[in-house]
Design a protein around this motif. Sequence first.
Motif, PDB file in Angstrom:
ATOM      1  N   GLY A   1     -16.796 -49.862  86.810  1.00  0.00           N
ATOM      2  CA  GLY A   1     -15.976 -48.836  86.864  1.00  0.00           C
ATOM      3  C   GLY A   1     -16.390 -47.710  87.692  1.00  0.00           C
ATOM      4  O   GLY A   1     -17.459 -47.779  88.351  1.00  0.00           O
ATOM      5  N   PRO A   2     -15.598 -46.573  87.707  1.00  0.00           N
ATOM      6  CA  PRO A   2     -15.782 -45.839  88.834  1.00  0.00           C
ATOM      7  C   PRO A   2     -17.255 -44.967  88.590  1.00  0.00           C
ATOM      8  O   PRO A   2     -18.022 -44.821  89.729  1.00  0.00           O
ATOM      9  N   PHE A   3     -17.816 -44.672  87.546  1.00  0.00           N
ATOM     10  CA  PHE A   3     -19.131 -43.927  87.269  1.00  0.00           C
ATOM     11  C   PHE A   3     -20.221 -44.886  87.755  1.00  0.00           C
ATOM     12  O   PHE A   3     -21.163 -44.419  88.391  1.00  0.00           O
ATOM     13  N   TRP A   4     -19.911 -46.174  87.597  1.00  0.00           N
ATOM     14  CA  TRP A   4     -20.971 -47.041  88.281  1.00  0.00           C
ATOM     15  C   TRP A   4     -21.045 -47.565  89.859  1.00  0.00           C
ATOM     16  O   TRP A   4     -21.761 -48.282  90.241  1.00  0.00           O
ATOM     17  N   ASP A   5     -20.030 -47.336  90.215  1.00  0.00           N
ATOM     18  CA  ASP A   5     -19.636 -47.611  91.855  1.00  0.00           C
ATOM     19  C   ASP A   5     -20.731 -46.916  92.707  1.00  0.00           C
ATOM     20  O   ASP A   5     -20.374 -45.667  92.740  1.00  0.00           O
ATOM     21  N   LEU A   6     -21.346 -47.578  93.375  1.00  0.00           N
ATOM     22  CA  LEU A   6     -22.567 -46.932  94.311  1.00  0.00           C
ATOM     23  C   LEU A   6     -22.044 -46.894  95.745  1.00  0.00           C
ATOM     24  O   LEU A   6     -22.840 -46.237  96.521  1.00  0.00           O
ATOM     25  N   ALA A   7     -20.877 -47.362  95.913  1.00  0.00           N
ATOM     26  CA  ALA A   7     -20.370 -47.003  97.374  1.00  0.00           C
ATOM     27  C   ALA A   7     -19.843 -45.808  97.564  1.00  0.00           C
ATOM     28  O   ALA A   7     -19.584 -45.264  96.629  1.00  0.00           O
TER      29      ALA A   7
END
Length: 74
Positions: A65-71
Amino acid sequence: MVFLRSEEHLGRWLGENGYEPGATLAAPVLNELARRWWWTRLDPDWRPRPVSESQAILAGLGLTGPFWDLAPAG
């Protein structure tokens, strides 16, 4: 990072402090994340891993999900 003892405690803490909920992790998941993230850190030939490998570690633990997106945003 805030460590709380239960979902109920989290709800009270959020309400009392006026914060919106963010990502939460149970202690066993946090422990496994730390183990997978840092297990090679003290190797003499350690190098930072590519973002794709770091993202795979998170995904492997169900952290998506967005919180965990490292990009980078953009």
